[in-house]
Design an enzyme around this catalytic site. Structure first.
Site, PDB file in Angstrom:
ATOM      1  N   ASN A  14      28.765  22.611  14.196  1.00  0.00           N
ATOM      2  CA  ASN A  14      27.549  23.176  13.604  1.00  0.00           C
ATOM      3  C   ASN A  14      27.346  24.558  14.205  1.00  0.00           C
ATOM      4  O   ASN A  14      26.936  24.684  15.356  1.00  0.00           O
ATOM      5  CB  ASN A  14      26.357  22.251  13.921  1.00  0.00           C
ATOM      6  N   LYS A  16      25.267  26.795  13.371  1.00  0.00           N
ATOM      7  CA  LYS A  16      23.853  27.222  13.316  1.00  0.00           C
ATOM      8  C   LYS A  16      23.756  28.674  12.815  1.00  0.00           C
ATOM      9  O   LYS A  16      24.564  29.090  11.991  1.00  0.00           O
ATOM     10  CB  LYS A  16      23.205  27.047  14.687  1.00  0.00           C
ATOM     11  N   HIS A 107      18.546  17.290  10.746  1.00  0.00           N
ATOM     12  CA  HIS A 107      18.788  17.826  12.096  1.00  0.00           C
ATOM     13  C   HIS A 107      17.441  18.027  12.791  1.00  0.00           C
ATOM     14  O   HIS A 107      16.464  18.426  12.172  1.00  0.00           O
ATOM     15  CB  HIS A 107      19.552  19.149  11.999  1.00  0.00           C
ATOM     16  N   GLU A 109      16.365  20.266  14.660  1.00  0.00           N
ATOM     17  CA  GLU A 109      15.792  21.618  14.580  1.00  0.00           C
ATOM     18  C   GLU A 109      15.043  21.802  13.265  1.00  0.00           C
ATOM     19  O   GLU A 109      14.034  22.511  13.209  1.00  0.00           O
ATOM     20  CB  GLU A 109      16.899  22.667  14.757  1.00  0.00           C
ATOM     21  N   GLU A 179      21.778  11.990  17.526  1.00  0.00           N
ATOM     22  CA  GLU A 179      21.581  13.206  18.309  1.00  0.00           C
ATOM     23  C   GLU A 179      20.277  13.106  19.098  1.00  0.00           C
ATOM     24  O   GLU A 179      19.200  13.465  18.579  1.00  0.00           O
ATOM     25  CB  GLU A 179      21.501  14.419  17.385  1.00  0.00           C
ATOM     26  N   GLY A 185      21.607  21.256  22.848  1.00  0.00           N
ATOM     27  CA  GLY A 185      21.540  22.615  23.374  1.00  0.00           C
ATOM     28  C   GLY A 185      20.991  22.708  24.787  1.00  0.00           C
ATOM     29  O   GLY A 185      20.626  23.789  25.244  1.00  0.00           O
ATOM     30  N   SER A 224      25.165  18.371  23.300  1.00  0.00           N
ATOM     31  CA  SER A 224      25.904  18.984  24.420  1.00  0.00           C
ATOM     32  C   SER A 224      27.281  18.370  24.649  1.00  0.00           C
ATOM     33  O   SER A 224      27.697  18.195  25.796  1.00  0.00           O
ATOM     34  CB  SER A 224      25.054  18.942  25.700  1.00  0.00           C
TER      35      SER A 224
HETATM   36  C1  PEP Z   1      23.677  20.248  17.318  1.00  0.00           C
HETATM   37  O1  PEP Z   1      23.234  21.320  16.992  1.00  0.00           O
HETATM   38  O2  PEP Z   1      23.735  19.343  16.484  1.00  0.00           O
HETATM   39  C2  PEP Z   1      24.138  20.054  18.692  1.00  0.00           C
HETATM   40  C3  PEP Z   1      24.527  18.856  19.038  1.00  0.00           C
HETATM   41  O3  PEP Z   1      24.125  21.141  19.513  1.00  0.00           O
HETATM   42  P1  PEP Z   1      24.764  21.218  20.984  1.00  0.00           P
HETATM   43  O4  PEP Z   1      26.151  20.683  20.911  1.00  0.00           O
HETATM   44  O5  PEP Z   1      24.732  22.677  21.332  1.00  0.00           O
HETATM   45  O6  PEP Z   1      23.907  20.393  21.885  1.00  0.00           O
END
Ligand code: PEP
Length: 262
Positions: A14, A16, A107, A109, A179, A185, A224
């Site tokens: 992803n 972003k 997601h 976000e 997630e 992040g 992460s």
């Molecule tokens: C994500 O944006 O779905 C995500 C898991 O980000 P990160 O790997 O940076 O934690």
């Protein structure tokens, strides 16, 4: 108890709101050349911004040889309507035209910064499937919810909202991404045992509704993921790959994550 089965691992990057055209081209070139051998065994998908989907589509099309596995394209979002006066939005039909196979919906976000409700996410899920795009449905709890022992309730509610709108049969052509919001992040990752526990909870919940779907559906982990922690996470019996944010912007790191699937 759901048996382990031969689900093909899926690794999704992803990207972003990152990348210039030069950066996206270089990143994709490097991922392509580094993952050639892997595509026989696993599925790899990258999700650039809407703006870069055309570029990525052209780059992938120019490289793919006959019969060879191909990196898939995913979108980070989709609108619920097929067309109309929705300034700034993009429909599933438009994404399909650009060779998109997957769409991320729900997601955290988007739930957090764009106030997307479970119901709206369910509509996006249905809109994606109506155009034969595979939704990657993200579910996950906040840190407070985990500390209050609410994880199971939260993720199952998020899943049930989609099942209520789309029906259990719709989960046949879908991916779930667990997630945990506190791990996205932040550099903090769920332990493999924590991830496995939630993945199993999700699968067992599906098993009560449809055992065939429960065995076949891929439940990937995001939060992460990096080259150092991927192998142990992906070796859990109910973890079928990863949704990778930050670490997918660096080709070598992302390829190394993809290689952690064996
Ligand atoms: C994500 O944006 O779905 C995500 C898991 O980000 P990160 O790997 O940076 O934690």
């Amino acid at each position: 108890m759901v048996e382990e089965n031969m689900r093909r691992k899926l690794i999704v990057g992803n990207w972003k709101m990152h990348g210039s055209t030069d950066q996206i081209s270089q990143l994709l070139e490097e991922i392509e050349s580094g993952s050639e051998q892997l595509l026989e065994d696993i599925e790899i998908c990258v999700c650039p911004t809407y703006l870069h989907l055309g570029l990525a589509f052209d780059l992938l099309a120019s490289k793919s040889g006959a019969g060879r596995g191909q990196i898939k394209l995913g979108a980070q979002n989709v609108h619920v309507e097929p067309a109309g006066a929705f300034t700034g939005e993009v429909s599933a039909q438009m994404l399909a035209e650009y060779g998109v196979s997957y769409v991320i919906v729900g997601h955290s976000e988007r739930r957090q910064f764009f106030a997307e409700s479970d119901q709206f996410i369910a509509e996006k899920f249905r809109a994606a499937q109506a155009c034969r795009l595979t939704p990657i449905l993200c579910v996950g709890e906040s840190l407070d919810q985990r500390q209050d022992n609410e994880t199971e309730r939260v993720v199952l509610n998020q899943l049930d909202a989609v099942i209520a709108a789309a029906g259990i049969a719709a989960m046949k052509e879908a991916v779930i991404a667990y997630e945990p919001v506190w791990a996205i992040g932040t550099g903090e990752t769920a332990t493999p045992a924590q991830a496995q526990q939630v993945h199993r909870t999700l699968r067992e919940h599906l098993d009560r509704l449809d055992s065939v779907i429960a065995k076949a559906i891929r439940i990937i982990y995001g939060g992460s993921v990096n080259a150092a922690n991927a192998k142990e996470l992906f070796s859990q019996p109910d973890v079928d790959g990863g949704l990778v944010g930050g670490a997918s912007l660096e080709a070598e790191e992302f390829i190394s994550i993809c290689k952690s699937t064996d």
